[in-house]
Every structure is written in C-alpha cells, then in structure tokens.
Design a protein around this motif. Structure first.
Motif, PDB file in Angstrom:
ATOM      1  N   CYS A 121       0.811  -1.178  -0.013  1.00 23.21           N
ATOM      2  CA  CYS A 121      -0.026  -0.093   0.049  1.00 23.21           C
ATOM      3  C   CYS A 121       1.000   1.029   0.068  1.00 23.21           C
ATOM      4  O   CYS A 121       1.541   1.603   1.119  1.00 23.21           O
ATOM      5  CB  CYS A 121      -0.808   0.029   1.201  1.00 23.21           C
ATOM      6  N   TYR A 173      -9.103  -1.101   4.825  1.00 19.17           N
ATOM      7  CA  TYR A 173      -8.097  -1.594   5.920  1.00 19.17           C
ATOM      8  C   TYR A 173      -7.484  -0.522   6.889  1.00 19.17           C
ATOM      9  O   TYR A 173      -6.598  -1.040   7.613  1.00 19.17           O
ATOM     10  CB  TYR A 173      -7.065  -2.250   5.095  1.00 19.17           C
ATOM     11  N   ILE A 188      -5.649   2.061   6.463  1.00 20.81           N
ATOM     12  CA  ILE A 188      -4.213   2.458   6.115  1.00 20.81           C
ATOM     13  C   ILE A 188      -4.141   3.845   6.443  1.00 20.81           C
ATOM     14  O   ILE A 188      -4.792   4.782   6.348  1.00 20.81           O
ATOM     15  CB  ILE A 188      -3.990   2.384   4.696  1.00 20.81           C
ATOM     16  N   THR A 241       2.642   0.687   4.048  1.00 19.39           N
ATOM     17  CA  THR A 241       1.891  -0.163   4.956  1.00 19.39           C
ATOM     18  C   THR A 241       1.924  -1.685   4.019  1.00 19.39           C
ATOM     19  O   THR A 241       1.350  -1.520   2.911  1.00 19.39           O
ATOM     20  CB  THR A 241       0.494   0.169   5.367  1.00 19.39           C
ATOM     21  N   LEU A 290       0.359  -5.223   3.544  1.00 21.87           N
ATOM     22  CA  LEU A 290      -0.880  -5.983   4.042  1.00 21.87           C
ATOM     23  C   LEU A 290      -0.583  -7.584   3.564  1.00 21.87           C
ATOM     24  O   LEU A 290      -0.195  -7.793   2.711  1.00 21.87           O
ATOM     25  CB  LEU A 290      -2.164  -5.568   3.791  1.00 21.87           C
ATOM     26  N   LEU A 348      -2.825 -10.908   3.377  1.00 21.42           N
ATOM     27  CA  LEU A 348      -4.352 -11.009   3.145  1.00 21.42           C
ATOM     28  C   LEU A 348      -4.493 -12.540   2.917  1.00 21.42           C
ATOM     29  O   LEU A 348      -3.754 -13.224   2.141  1.00 21.42           O
ATOM     30  CB  LEU A 348      -4.933 -10.217   2.333  1.00 21.42           C
ATOM     31  N   GLU A 383      -7.553  -9.751   6.503  1.00 19.64           N
ATOM     32  CA  GLU A 383      -6.273  -9.448   6.980  1.00 19.64           C
ATOM     33  C   GLU A 383      -5.632 -10.462   7.800  1.00 19.64           C
ATOM     34  O   GLU A 383      -6.402 -10.551   9.023  1.00 19.64           O
ATOM     35  CB  GLU A 383      -6.353  -7.982   7.359  1.00 19.64           C
ATOM     36  N   ASN A 410      -2.217  -9.956   8.926  1.00 18.28           N
ATOM     37  CA  ASN A 410      -1.458  -9.060   9.674  1.00 18.28           C
ATOM     38  C   ASN A 410      -0.923  -7.927   8.692  1.00 18.28           C
ATOM     39  O   ASN A 410      -1.377  -7.910   7.615  1.00 18.28           O
ATOM     40  CB  ASN A 410      -0.168  -9.803  10.201  1.00 18.28           C
ATOM     41  N   ARG A 411      -0.215  -7.190   9.297  1.00 23.58           N
ATOM     42  CA  ARG A 411       0.517  -6.065   8.444  1.00 23.58           C
ATOM     43  C   ARG A 411       1.681  -5.700   9.036  1.00 23.58           C
ATOM     44  O   ARG A 411       2.322  -5.862  10.243  1.00 23.58           O
ATOM     45  CB  ARG A 411      -0.510  -4.803   8.568  1.00 23.58           C
ATOM     46  N   VAL A 436       4.247  -2.211   9.013  1.00 26.17           N
ATOM     47  CA  VAL A 436       4.204  -0.789   8.512  1.00 26.17           C
ATOM     48  C   VAL A 436       5.640  -0.280   8.681  1.00 26.17           C
ATOM     49  O   VAL A 436       6.659  -0.473   9.475  1.00 26.17           O
ATOM     50  CB  VAL A 436       3.569  -0.080   9.458  1.00 26.17           C
ATOM     51  N   SER A 439      -0.760 -11.374  15.135  1.00 21.09           N
ATOM     52  CA  SER A 439      -1.941 -10.491  14.790  1.00 21.09           C
ATOM     53  C   SER A 439      -2.308  -9.785  15.882  1.00 21.09           C
ATOM     54  O   SER A 439      -2.407 -10.020  16.938  1.00 21.09           O
ATOM     55  CB  SER A 439      -2.895 -10.952  13.618  1.00 21.09           C
ATOM     56  N   SER A 479       1.760  -1.661  14.195  1.00 24.71           N
ATOM     57  CA  SER A 479       0.970  -1.513  13.183  1.00 24.71           C
ATOM     58  C   SER A 479       0.224  -0.141  12.915  1.00 24.71           C
ATOM     59  O   SER A 479      -0.748   0.124  12.056  1.00 24.71           O
ATOM     60  CB  SER A 479      -0.238  -2.582  13.317  1.00 24.71           C
TER      61      SER A 479
END
Length: 349
Positions: free
Chosen positions: A44, A92, A94, A99, A101, A103, A109, A111-112, A114, A135, A162
C-alpha cells in the motif's frame, strides 16, 4: 464470465514480481492457485512517499527478496490515493506509508507490516507477520482469555507496530482502571499511557490528574510532568491554529493554567499560555507582537523552533507579520555571521 488473468510485472525481475491487475483479480488468483501461494502481499503506497520509493527501487528488486516473496505470496501493489486504492485504504484503515498487508484469499487481513527496512530484517518482519498468532486480533484474544498486564502490553505493542494508535488509545482507556497501580505505571506500560496523555480531553488525562501523587511516586514527578506538559502544549497549538473547532476559551485556559503547576523548567510554557489567551480574545496582533527576534533567537534551537511554529502558525496571522519576523531574523543571523567572520579574520592574521 471468466475472471481476467493477472499479468506479472517483469520490470522488477529477478526481484519481487508484482501482479498487474485489480485487487479482485489478485484475490481470484490466490483462491484458484492449486500449486502456488494462496495468500496476498499488498504494498500500500503513495507516489509522494519516500520510503515507499526506497522499497520499490532498492529492496524489492533484490534477487533473494524476490525468491522469498514470489514463493510465498501473490504480490500486488496499489496506490492508496488513486482508483480502487482510495476505498481499500478506508477498508483496511491505512494510516501510514508504506503499509504492507498480508491477506487471505477472501481479503481478510492476517497481519500487516508498517514502514520500510533493509532487505533481511524486512523479510524477518514479514515472516513473523505471516503467523496469524502475531496479529492484533490474536493478541487481543489472548488478552481476553487471560487479562494480565503482560498480555495487555503484548497487544499494545502489536497495535503500536501496526500504527493502530486509535485502537491502542481506546484499549488503554478500557483497561487502565482495572490494572493495579504498579502495573498501570510500570516502565513497560508507561509509554502507552503517555500517548494517551497527548490528548488533554482524554479519559486517561483526567484519571491521571486525579491520582497524580501516585503517578509521581511510581513513575517520577519529572517524567509525568514532562508528558503532561507536552500534551497541554499540543492542545494549545491545536487551539491557536484553529484545529479545535467550537472550543470554549474559558475551558481551554482552565486546562492550560495547569502548566504553571508543573515542575519542569520549560521556557516556552508562558508563550503557549499567552498565545492561547490572546487567541481566545481574537487579538492576533498582540500574538504577532510576541515574535521578538532578539528574545526568541537567544533560546535553545528546540525552543526557538517550537515558538516559531506556534506563533507563525496561529490561524489568522497576517503574512506581512510573518514576513517582518523572517526579515528581522535574517538580519540578526547576518550580524551574527559578520561578527563570526570578523573574529576568524582577526585570528587568521
């Protein structure tokens, strides 16, 4: 109708191969992949984001980075400020760039991650994020099952990493009074509590003021005062720059007067209080008169920058008064430079 087949962007080969196509097409590919990856890695990004460009130009093209991501993910990158990216950014939540993601094939989601990073540490962060147990949702479930301060901190840490600051603040407000004093003012919990103190209108701010002697004893008066001072100064700044809509001047000043009771020796405090008072009286000219070059330039660099941003950022501050200050500052610096050059010339003879 058959879903159009995604094409891979060959420009980055032998690095990460990002698919060219829509978000829906990426989900369809993950669902229908019989032998390949079934989860999605979504970059992202925005065009103005410097760290995003570093990842795109320096990290993702690396061969060993490509081997990891191509083997584990359907990779896609979407500009969050164009086309479908605008809705995806909202969907999501953001809030920072870049970021990344992770998926599942239904778009849920996992997890992410950043922020940017060097290749190997970034891969390790992604590996950790691939485990659903790491997560925010999973950490919250662990806390709900066993409400210990250790589990609360683990949840807060994953929210912080995150950039889910709003959720972290809400969680702190939820649990604060349930913790025993030593837990809520512990060294590990205090950084998260401190974030809530940046908003003087928050529930936590009021609670800590009510039991400030206890907070002073368990954290230290100096540390507590410094955080409260920072929060109140941010509040004053938001007020004079017009970001606190419909704020009642009397209520604002009632909060800011607390600055006079703090122990820290902050030279800028009186300026914040005075600027807020004058702003409430709509006396912008008097605020502009606070831009006294000889006074401000003798301060430490940090205090000087703070005051310049405060006063020059006041809503309604005339541009001519800003320009007047900047020209006076320019002349002040020129005199300083002339004096320095004279000393250098004298000592060089």
């Amino acid at each position: 109708m058959a879903m159009p087949i995604l094409a891979q962007n060959k420009v980055q080969s032998p690095g990460v191969l990002f698919e060219e196509g829509t978000f829906a097409q990426a989900l369809a590919k993950a669902k229908n992949n019989k032998k390949g990856p079934k989860i999605i890695f979504m970059d992202c990004y925005t065009v103005w984001c410097g760290p995003c460009k570093v990842m795109s130009e320096k990290i993702f093209p690396q061969e060993h980075v490509g081997k990891f991501f191509n083997a584990n993910f359907i990779n896609i990158k979407i500009d969050m400020e164009k086309g479908e990216g605008i809705d995806l950014a909202k969907r999501y939540g953001i809030r920072a760039y870049p970021t990344f993601l992770i998926l599942d094939a239904d778009g849920n989601e996992i997890n992410r991650v950043v922020g940017s990073g060097e290749a190997d540490p970034f891969i390790e962060r992604v590996k950790k994020a691939m485990d659903p147990a790491n997560s925010p949702k999973a950490k919250r479930a662990v806390y709900d099952e066993n409400k210990t301060s250790q589990n609360a901190i683990a949840y807060l840490e994953i929210l912080q990493s995150s950039y889910m600051n709003k959720e972290a603040g809400e969680f702190i407000e939820e649990i604060f009074t349930t913790l025993n004093p030593r837990d809520r003012y512990s060294d590990k919990m205090w950084p998260f509590v401190s974030q809530s103190l940046q908003n003087p209108n928050s529930k936590i701010f009021s609670l800590i003021l009510e039991e400030k002697p206890l907070a002073d004893r368990l954290v230290s008066k100096e540390r507590v005062d410094a955080v409260i001072c920072g929060g109140l100064k941010n509040y004053a700044n938001s007020y004079v720059t017009g970001r606190l809509t419909n704020a009642n001047p009397a209520d604002v000043m009632a909060k800011l007067e607390y600055l006079n009771l703090l122990s820290n020796r902050d030279e800028t405090v009186s300026y914040f209080i005075k600027a807020a008072k004058l702003y409430g009286e709509n006396n912008i000219a008097a605020i502009a008169d606070m831009l006294k070059v000889n006074e401000i330039m003798r301060m430490t660099e940090g205090d000087r920058v703070t005051l310049e941003r405060l006063i020059m950022g006041v809503k309604g501050m005339p541009k001519e008064r800003q320009l007047e200050y900047l020209k006076a500052k320019q002349e002040y610096l020129k005199k300083q430079a002339d004096a320095l050059n004279a000393n250098i010339e004298r000592l060089s003879k």
